[in-house]
Enzyme design. Structure first.
Site, PDB file in Angstrom:
ATOM      1  N   LYS A 138       0.838  -1.207   0.000  1.00  0.00           N
ATOM      2  CA  LYS A 138       0.000   0.000   0.000  1.00  0.00           C
ATOM      3  C   LYS A 138       0.875   1.260   0.000  1.00  0.00           C
ATOM      4  O   LYS A 138       0.544   2.271  -0.637  1.00  0.00           O
ATOM      5  CB  LYS A 138      -0.915  -0.031   1.226  1.00  0.00           C
ATOM      6  CG  LYS A 138      -1.775   1.185   1.428  1.00  0.00           C
ATOM      7  CD  LYS A 138      -2.926   1.324   0.435  1.00  0.00           C
ATOM      8  CE  LYS A 138      -3.559   2.688   0.582  1.00  0.00           C
ATOM      9  NZ  LYS A 138      -4.915   2.818   0.187  1.00  0.00           N
ATOM     10  N   LYS A 154      -0.511  11.657   5.711  1.00  0.00           N
ATOM     11  CA  LYS A 154      -0.219  10.560   6.641  1.00  0.00           C
ATOM     12  C   LYS A 154       0.456   9.409   5.895  1.00  0.00           C
ATOM     13  O   LYS A 154       1.474   8.868   6.332  1.00  0.00           O
ATOM     14  CB  LYS A 154      -1.546  10.118   7.284  1.00  0.00           C
ATOM     15  CG  LYS A 154      -1.489   8.994   8.269  1.00  0.00           C
ATOM     16  CD  LYS A 154      -1.902   7.629   7.730  1.00  0.00           C
ATOM     17  CE  LYS A 154      -3.269   7.548   7.110  1.00  0.00           C
ATOM     18  NZ  LYS A 154      -3.625   6.208   6.651  1.00  0.00           N
TER      19      LYS A 154
HETATM   20  P1  NAP Z   1     -12.660   8.260   8.051  1.00  0.00           P
HETATM   21  O1  NAP Z   1     -13.831   8.605   7.191  1.00  0.00           O
HETATM   22  O2  NAP Z   1     -12.051   9.284   8.926  1.00  0.00           O
HETATM   23  O3  NAP Z   1     -13.114   6.998   8.929  1.00  0.00           O
HETATM   24  C1  NAP Z   1     -12.393   6.519  10.026  1.00  0.00           C
HETATM   25  C2  NAP Z   1     -13.377   6.126  11.084  1.00  0.00           C
HETATM   26  O4  NAP Z   1     -12.667   5.526  12.161  1.00  0.00           O
HETATM   27  C3  NAP Z   1     -14.139   7.344  11.667  1.00  0.00           C
HETATM   28  O5  NAP Z   1     -15.526   7.081  11.584  1.00  0.00           O
HETATM   29  C4  NAP Z   1     -13.637   7.412  13.113  1.00  0.00           C
HETATM   30  O6  NAP Z   1     -14.613   7.817  14.033  1.00  0.00           O
HETATM   31  C5  NAP Z   1     -13.270   5.967  13.368  1.00  0.00           C
HETATM   32  N1  NAP Z   1     -12.310   5.840  14.471  1.00  0.00           N
HETATM   33  C6  NAP Z   1     -11.131   6.472  14.629  1.00  0.00           C
HETATM   34  N2  NAP Z   1     -10.534   6.065  15.765  1.00  0.00           N
HETATM   35  C7  NAP Z   1     -11.375   5.162  16.314  1.00  0.00           C
HETATM   36  C8  NAP Z   1     -11.319   4.398  17.514  1.00  0.00           C
HETATM   37  N3  NAP Z   1     -10.269   4.464  18.352  1.00  0.00           N
HETATM   38  N4  NAP Z   1     -12.350   3.574  17.793  1.00  0.00           N
HETATM   39  C9  NAP Z   1     -13.411   3.485  16.969  1.00  0.00           C
HETATM   40  N5  NAP Z   1     -13.523   4.190  15.819  1.00  0.00           N
HETATM   41  C10 NAP Z   1     -12.506   5.017  15.503  1.00  0.00           C
HETATM   42  O7  NAP Z   1     -11.451   7.678   7.158  1.00  0.00           O
HETATM   43  P2  NAP Z   1     -11.538   6.778   5.843  1.00  0.00           P
HETATM   44  O8  NAP Z   1     -11.418   7.650   4.660  1.00  0.00           O
HETATM   45  O9  NAP Z   1     -12.662   5.800   5.934  1.00  0.00           O
HETATM   46  O10 NAP Z   1     -10.134   6.017   5.948  1.00  0.00           O
HETATM   47  C11 NAP Z   1      -9.936   4.913   6.815  1.00  0.00           C
HETATM   48  C12 NAP Z   1      -8.632   4.215   6.433  1.00  0.00           C
HETATM   49  O11 NAP Z   1      -8.722   3.759   5.082  1.00  0.00           O
HETATM   50  C13 NAP Z   1      -7.389   5.131   6.499  1.00  0.00           C
HETATM   51  O12 NAP Z   1      -6.289   4.428   6.980  1.00  0.00           O
HETATM   52  C14 NAP Z   1      -7.210   5.547   5.049  1.00  0.00           C
HETATM   53  O13 NAP Z   1      -5.863   5.908   4.775  1.00  0.00           O
HETATM   54  C15 NAP Z   1      -7.658   4.300   4.321  1.00  0.00           C
HETATM   55  N6  NAP Z   1      -8.157   4.508   2.945  1.00  0.00           N
HETATM   56  C16 NAP Z   1      -9.030   5.526   2.663  1.00  0.00           C
HETATM   57  C17 NAP Z   1      -9.488   5.690   1.352  1.00  0.00           C
HETATM   58  C18 NAP Z   1     -10.445   6.796   0.954  1.00  0.00           C
HETATM   59  O14 NAP Z   1     -10.646   7.014  -0.254  1.00  0.00           O
HETATM   60  N7  NAP Z   1     -11.081   7.492   1.889  1.00  0.00           N
HETATM   61  C19 NAP Z   1      -9.049   4.810   0.345  1.00  0.00           C
HETATM   62  C20 NAP Z   1      -8.197   3.773   0.686  1.00  0.00           C
HETATM   63  C21 NAP Z   1      -7.759   3.634   1.987  1.00  0.00           C
HETATM   64  P3  NAP Z   1     -14.907   9.369  14.378  1.00  0.00           P
HETATM   65  O15 NAP Z   1     -16.084   9.712  13.542  1.00  0.00           O
HETATM   66  O16 NAP Z   1     -15.210   9.398  15.824  1.00  0.00           O
HETATM   67  O17 NAP Z   1     -13.680  10.161  14.010  1.00  0.00           O
END
Ligand code: NAP
Length: 292
Positions: free
Chosen positions: A170, A238
């Site tokens: 990744k 990040k």
């Molecule tokens: P996101 O929308 O910020 O979702 C992350 C979720 O995790 C949020 O709902 C957050 O809750 C929750 N969270 C954080 N800490 C937590 C904890 N200790 N306990 C329980 N829940 C917790 O981010 P995302 O875009 O889905 O990305 C998630 C991962 O996938 C990242 O590592 C990112 O690099 C990867 N990724 C993202 C994409 C993309 O296009 N977005 C594509 C590929 C990979 P809160 O609402 O309370 O903050």
């Protein structure tokens, strides 16, 4: 199967939703619990903590932003490890540090818990459609056991090596994404300044050797100044930190990604972090960009 999913965000919500639609019993948790409401309405059980998820599930997925978040979910108070038992499998879909991933897997192994790092690529659209690319690190027998679940989430699923290698793959993916985005922003900027309609240029170049996923999908957004995420600059910064840590561990100097990291960090410092990665166009193609 009884499946757990922790982290119901941009990616976790549709991915967990696809597991539910496939007929599995779903136990979910998110720090902000209200983000679980829509899946609860479709039949998922909302749990108060990661420990409660692990108590109920045979396989627990994690999808949270960064390495310390995964650590909190697994080893924090009320984390997965509090209720973990031998035979449980943890699959981490987050993008985090490869070396720390190996430490997490070793710590869980002591409890008889199996681990796959399975970061994904394909964005929120790929998550919704179940067409993600999934790069998996872990033992072959664990991979084979979990493959039917991963096939619900993605259309290209490859075991790339032992635990940690999914995250290493990744990191390479993110290096490509960052450099392709920089190329898109510079190319569109050059077309504009040279008097060429950038939409026409993007259309034809997308089908040529200069094309890329970034140009085909995000090029038109740059042209239209549509900077909504998709994938946020904050998350890419990040990921580029993880890429540079990995390069440092490998004693490798990577000048292209070093330059791109400087420009993405500049965009973040200018308050563009919550916008999509295409918002890099706001800081490139300017006379001061070389000083980033
Ligand atoms: P996101 O929308 O910020 O979702 C992350 C979720 O995790 C949020 O709902 C957050 O809750 C929750 N969270 C954080 N800490 C937590 C904890 N200790 N306990 C329980 N829940 C917790 O981010 P995302 O875009 O889905 O990305 C998630 C991962 O996938 C990242 O590592 C990112 O690099 C990867 N990724 C993202 C994409 C993309 O296009 N977005 C594509 C590929 C990979 P809160 O609402 O309370 O903050």
């Amino acid at each position: 199967m009884k499946i757990g999913y922790i982290g119901i965000g941009i990616m976790g919500l549709p991915m967990a939703g696809n597991l539910l639609k496939a007929g599995h019993s779903l136990y979910i948790h998110n720090r902000t619990l209200s983000k679980c409401d829509s899946l609860a309405a479709q039949g998922a059980t909302v749990c108060a903590s990661p420990a409660e998820v692990a108590e109920n599930a045979e396989v627990v997925f994690i999808n949270v932003p960064d390495t310390p978040d995964v650590e909190q979910v697994i080893f924090g108070s009320n984390g997965i490890s509090q209720s973990a038992r031998a035979g449980l499998t943890v699959i981490d879909n987050s993008t985090i540090s490869p070396s720390t991933t190996r430490q997490f897997a070793e710590r869980l192994q002591d409890k008889g818990v199996e681990y796959l790092d399975a970061p994904v690529s394909g964005g929120d659209v790929g998550a919704q459609k179940g067409t993600l690319a999934i790069m998996v690190g872990g033992d072959e027998h664990v991979f084979q056991k979990c493959l039917p679940l991963l096939e619900i989430l993605g259309s290209k699923i490859v075991r790339v090596g032992p635990v940690g290698m999914g995250q290493t793959t990744k990191a390479c993916n993110q290096l490509f994404c960052a450099l392709h985005m920089l190329a898109c922003c510079e190319g569109i900027s050059l077309a504009r300044k040279a008097g060429l309609d950038p939409a026409v240029m993007v259309n034809v170049v997308s089908s040529g050797a200069g094309g890329s996923w970034a140009l085909a999908n995000l090029g038109p957004k740059i042209v239209a100044d549509d900077l909504d995420p998709g994938f946020m600059i904050d998350l890419l910064c990040k990921d580029l930190r993880l890429v540079m840590e990995l390069a440092q561990e490998a004693e490798l100097s990577l000048s292209g990604i070093n330059l791109a990291q400087g420009l993405f960090n500049k965009a973040q410092a200018e308050g563009l972090g919550r916008l999509g990665t295409q918002a890099l166009c706001r800081v490139v193609g300017k006379s001061d960009s070389l000083n980033a």
